[in-house]
Write a protein that holds these residues in place. Structure first.
Motif, PDB file in Angstrom:
ATOM      1  N   TYR A  44       0.808  -1.218   0.000  1.00 37.26           N
ATOM      2  CA  TYR A  44       0.000   0.000   0.000  1.00 37.26           C
ATOM      3  C   TYR A  44       0.834   1.258   0.000  1.00 37.26           C
ATOM      4  O   TYR A  44       1.934   1.305   0.530  1.00 37.26           O
ATOM      5  CB  TYR A  44      -0.906   0.048   1.221  1.00 37.26           C
ATOM      6  N   LYS A  62      -1.874   3.490   5.939  1.00 40.22           N
ATOM      7  CA  LYS A  62      -3.212   2.913   5.773  1.00 40.22           C
ATOM      8  C   LYS A  62      -3.241   1.421   6.087  1.00 40.22           C
ATOM      9  O   LYS A  62      -4.305   0.831   6.168  1.00 40.22           O
ATOM     10  CB  LYS A  62      -3.710   3.120   4.347  1.00 40.22           C
ATOM     11  N   GLY A  97      -6.273  -2.495   8.597  1.00 33.06           N
ATOM     12  CA  GLY A  97      -5.219  -2.689   7.603  1.00 33.06           C
ATOM     13  C   GLY A  97      -4.991  -4.156   7.296  1.00 33.06           C
ATOM     14  O   GLY A  97      -4.761  -4.532   6.144  1.00 33.06           O
TER      15      GLY A  97
END
Length: 90
Positions: free
Chosen positions: A59, A64, A70
């Motif tokens: 990512y 994030k 997550g």
């Protein structure tokens, strides 16, 4: 996705050009491409787990990919990727 010629060509290209495994990132891309092409349900589970474990490398931004949310996003990343890519590979 696995039956779209452009998707197969992209994954094969990645496999061929990352097979020497010069660094960790190339080994990750090679493994992802190999698992994406596999029709096995077990390999799909391996792909999902790999994405969950290596989510901070997949990512952008890596912030994030933290916490339970997550982890879940990482586990379901192959499905999300397949949905969005289905429009690009047609």
């Amino acid at each position: 996705m696995q039956q779209l010629p452009n998707f197969i060509a992209q994954c094969r290209y990645i496999q061929e050009h990352t097979s020497d495994g010069r660094n960790e990132a190339m080994r990750l891309h090679h493994r992802l491409a190999t698992l994406l092409l596999s029709p096995s349900l077990l390999d799909y589970l391996r792909l999902s787990l790999l994405c969950m474990v290596r989510r901070k490398e997949i990512y952008f931004p890596a912030s994030k990919a933290e916490g339970i949310r997550g982890m879940m996003h990482g586990f379901f990343h192959p499905i999300i990727f397949a949905y969005y890519s289905s429009f690009n590979f047609k």
